[in-house]
Design a protein around this motif. Structure first.
Motif, PDB file in Angstrom:
ATOM      1  N   THR A  72      40.909  30.829  39.127  1.00 32.05           N
ATOM      2  CA  THR A  72      40.346  32.163  38.959  1.00 32.05           C
ATOM      3  C   THR A  72      38.842  32.089  39.191  1.00 32.05           C
ATOM      4  OG1 THR A  72      42.046  32.789  37.368  1.00 32.05           O
ATOM      5  CG2 THR A  72      40.018  34.088  37.365  1.00 32.05           C
ATOM      6  N   ILE A  73      38.358  32.921  40.102  1.00 20.69           N
ATOM      7  CA  ILE A  73      36.929  32.976  40.395  1.00 20.69           C
ATOM      8  C   ILE A  73      36.420  34.328  39.926  1.00 20.69           C
ATOM      9  CG2 ILE A  73      35.165  32.898  42.198  1.00 20.69           C
ATOM     10  CD1 ILE A  73      37.111  31.110  43.788  1.00 20.69           C
ATOM     11  N   PRO A  74      35.619  34.348  38.847  1.00 18.81           N
ATOM     12  CA  PRO A  74      35.128  35.622  38.319  1.00 18.81           C
ATOM     13  C   PRO A  74      34.110  36.279  39.248  1.00 18.81           C
ATOM     14  CG  PRO A  74      34.524  33.777  36.873  1.00 18.81           C
ATOM     15  CD  PRO A  74      35.217  33.209  38.056  1.00 18.81           C
ATOM     16  N   ASP A  75      34.141  37.614  39.231  1.00 20.05           N
ATOM     17  CA  ASP A  75      33.158  38.433  39.952  1.00 20.05           C
ATOM     18  C   ASP A  75      33.144  38.183  41.458  1.00 20.05           C
ATOM     19  OD1 ASP A  75      32.323  39.688  37.557  1.00 20.05           O
ATOM     20  OD2 ASP A  75      31.102  37.940  37.103  1.00 20.05           O
ATOM     21  N   TYR A  76      34.329  37.924  42.040  1.00 21.43           N
ATOM     22  CA  TYR A  76      34.420  37.755  43.480  1.00 21.43           C
ATOM     23  C   TYR A  76      35.534  38.641  44.006  1.00 21.43           C
ATOM     24  CZ  TYR A  76      34.905  35.765  48.103  1.00 21.43           C
ATOM     25  OH  TYR A  76      34.966  35.614  49.462  1.00 21.43           O
ATOM     26  N   PRO A  77      35.342  39.432  45.011  1.00 18.30           N
ATOM     27  CA  PRO A  77      34.161  39.538  45.868  1.00 18.30           C
ATOM     28  C   PRO A  77      33.090  40.482  45.328  1.00 18.30           C
ATOM     29  CG  PRO A  77      35.898  40.911  46.747  1.00 18.30           C
ATOM     30  CD  PRO A  77      36.463  40.216  45.531  1.00 18.30           C
TER      31      PRO A  77
ATOM     32  N   PRO B  53      31.449  42.268  41.301  1.00 19.12           N
ATOM     33  CA  PRO B  53      31.484  42.182  39.840  1.00 19.12           C
ATOM     34  C   PRO B  53      32.717  42.872  39.238  1.00 19.12           C
ATOM     35  CG  PRO B  53      29.274  42.725  40.584  1.00 19.12           C
ATOM     36  CD  PRO B  53      30.171  42.792  41.794  1.00 19.12           C
ATOM     37  N   GLY B  54      33.304  42.201  38.249  1.00 20.88           N
ATOM     38  CA  GLY B  54      34.463  42.740  37.555  1.00 20.88           C
ATOM     39  C   GLY B  54      35.801  42.293  38.116  1.00 20.88           C
ATOM     40  N   ILE B  55      35.801  41.699  39.293  1.00 20.05           N
ATOM     41  CA  ILE B  55      37.043  41.230  39.915  1.00 20.05           C
ATOM     42  C   ILE B  55      37.287  39.778  39.507  1.00 20.05           C
ATOM     43  CG2 ILE B  55      38.230  40.741  42.103  1.00 20.05           C
ATOM     44  CD1 ILE B  55      37.814  43.719  41.685  1.00 20.05           C
ATOM     45  N   GLN B  56      38.523  39.502  39.095  1.00 19.34           N
ATOM     46  CA  GLN B  56      38.954  38.129  38.810  1.00 19.34           C
ATOM     47  C   GLN B  56      39.800  37.689  39.999  1.00 19.34           C
ATOM     48  OE1 GLN B  56      38.111  36.309  36.021  1.00 19.34           O
ATOM     49  NE2 GLN B  56      36.796  38.036  35.534  1.00 19.34           N
ATOM     50  N   PHE B  57      39.196  36.984  40.957  1.00 17.08           N
ATOM     51  CA  PHE B  57      39.873  36.598  42.184  1.00 17.08           C
ATOM     52  C   PHE B  57      40.823  35.438  41.913  1.00 17.08           C
ATOM     53  CE2 PHE B  57      40.255  34.325  46.217  1.00 17.08           C
ATOM     54  CZ  PHE B  57      40.569  35.362  47.084  1.00 17.08           C
ATOM     55  N   ARG B  58      42.077  35.607  42.298  1.00 11.00           N
ATOM     56  CA  ARG B  58      43.085  34.551  42.135  1.00 11.00           C
ATOM     57  C   ARG B  58      43.155  33.764  43.438  1.00 11.00           C
ATOM     58  NH1 ARG B  58      43.242  34.800  36.703  1.00 11.00           N
ATOM     59  NH2 ARG B  58      43.516  36.974  36.100  1.00 11.00           N
ATOM     60  N   ASP B  59      42.668  32.555  43.396  1.00 13.01           N
ATOM     61  CA  ASP B  59      42.500  31.715  44.579  1.00 13.01           C
ATOM     62  C   ASP B  59      43.645  30.719  44.678  1.00 13.01           C
ATOM     63  OD1 ASP B  59      41.510  30.211  46.697  1.00 13.01           O
ATOM     64  OD2 ASP B  59      40.060  29.140  45.449  1.00 13.01           O
ATOM     65  N   ILE B  60      44.466  30.871  45.729  1.00 10.56           N
ATOM     66  CA  ILE B  60      45.611  29.958  45.893  1.00 10.56           C
ATOM     67  C   ILE B  60      45.263  28.683  46.644  1.00 10.56           C
ATOM     68  CG2 ILE B  60      47.311  31.829  45.763  1.00 10.56           C
ATOM     69  CD1 ILE B  60      47.707  31.240  48.876  1.00 10.56           C
ATOM     70  N   THR B  61      44.010  28.518  47.080  1.00 11.43           N
ATOM     71  CA  THR B  61      43.688  27.285  47.815  1.00 11.43           C
ATOM     72  C   THR B  61      43.884  26.054  46.941  1.00 11.43           C
ATOM     73  OG1 THR B  61      41.307  27.400  47.352  1.00 11.43           O
ATOM     74  CG2 THR B  61      42.088  28.459  49.380  1.00 11.43           C
ATOM     75  N   THR B  62      43.704  26.200  45.641  1.00 11.29           N
ATOM     76  CA  THR B  62      43.942  25.072  44.734  1.00 11.29           C
ATOM     77  C   THR B  62      45.434  24.761  44.625  1.00 11.29           C
ATOM     78  OG1 THR B  62      43.761  26.677  42.935  1.00 11.29           O
ATOM     79  CG2 THR B  62      41.828  25.315  43.385  1.00 11.29           C
ATOM     80  N   LEU B  63      46.275  25.767  44.746  1.00  8.15           N
ATOM     81  CA  LEU B  63      47.721  25.569  44.783  1.00  8.15           C
ATOM     82  C   LEU B  63      48.124  24.922  46.108  1.00  8.15           C
ATOM     83  CD1 LEU B  63      50.703  26.072  43.956  1.00  8.15           C
ATOM     84  CD2 LEU B  63      50.428  28.379  44.870  1.00  8.15           C
ATOM     85  N   LEU B  64      47.542  25.408  47.203  1.00  4.90           N
ATOM     86  CA  LEU B  64      47.898  24.909  48.527  1.00  4.90           C
ATOM     87  C   LEU B  64      47.541  23.441  48.721  1.00  4.90           C
ATOM     88  CD1 LEU B  64      46.782  27.951  50.696  1.00  4.90           C
ATOM     89  CD2 LEU B  64      49.114  27.359  49.993  1.00  4.90           C
ATOM     90  N   LYS B  65      46.445  22.994  48.117  1.00  6.25           N
ATOM     91  CA  LYS B  65      46.035  21.601  48.300  1.00  6.25           C
ATOM     92  C   LYS B  65      46.843  20.629  47.440  1.00  6.25           C
ATOM     93  CE  LYS B  65      42.266  21.211  44.963  1.00  6.25           C
ATOM     94  NZ  LYS B  65      40.861  20.902  44.787  1.00  6.25           N
ATOM     95  N   ASP B  66      47.613  21.174  46.515  1.00  9.23           N
ATOM     96  CA  ASP B  66      48.478  20.361  45.671  1.00  9.23           C
ATOM     97  C   ASP B  66      49.839  20.231  46.370  1.00  9.23           C
ATOM     98  OD1 ASP B  66      48.836  19.466  42.542  1.00  9.23           O
ATOM     99  OD2 ASP B  66      50.693  20.216  43.427  1.00  9.23           O
TER     100      ASP B  66
END
Length: 175
Positions: free
Chosen positions: A9-14, A16-29
């Motif tokens: 979870t990347i806060p304030d991206y893109p 303010p107020g958005i909690q971006f759910r980043d699957i790149t950490t899932l993909l690299k696993d």
């Protein structure tokens, strides 16, 4: 395996107020990626799907892998101007403004059964636009599936109200 633990979870991206759910950490696993593809392929392996459609851009990764696992073709739905050749497009509304997605006009034959995949469902605007394109080409949507459902943004419910079956591997609420 807890897929949520592999999603960053990347806060304030893109913004303010958005909690971006980043699957790149899932993909690299390797095991996480394997589990996602396996779970989706097993779920839809006997559903009589003819092609898998993936939405730009992270949806391409999962949809192509699932299509490969199922022995099916993969069809990309892209942002305007990214596909060569003759395309069919559909405009849709965003929170601020509008956008357009396109598909090759010969990508789907009438009557083909389609699995629509993307990494995440939020408001459902892009997924709905993709369903419009698939329907215009005569495809029959078997299901719309996602890795992540952001429940509070209502995209899943939006697609269900339109008559589509939806499925997500995990969900996040209230964040």
């Amino acid at each position: 395996m807890n897929l949520k633990s592999l999603i960053r979870t990347i806060p304030d991206y893109p913004k303010p107020g958005i909690q971006f759910r980043d699957i790149t950490t899932l993909l690299k696993d390797a095991e996480g990626l394997r589990q996602v593809v396996k779970a989706l392929a097993e779920r839809y392996g006997d559903a009589g799907v003819d092609k898998v459609v993936g939405i730009e851009s992270r949806g391409f990764i999962i949809a192509a892998a699932v299509a490969y696992e199922l022995g099916l073709g993969f069809v990309p739905v892209r942002k305007q101007g990214k596909l060569p050749g003759t395309v069919l497009g559909h405009d849709y509304e965003l929170e601020y403004g509008s956008d357009r997605v396109e598909i090759h006009s010969d990508a789907i034959e009438p009557g083909e059964r389609i699995l629509l995949l993307d990494d995440l469902i939020a408001t459902g605007g892009t997924a709905e636009a993709a369903t419009v394109l698939i329907n215009k080409l005569g495809g029959e949507i078997v299901a719309c599936a996602f890795i992540i459902n952001l429940i509070d943004l209502g995209g899943d419910a939006r697609l269900q109200k339109l008559g589509y079956t939806t499925y997500s591997l995990c969900s996040f609420e209230g964040e």
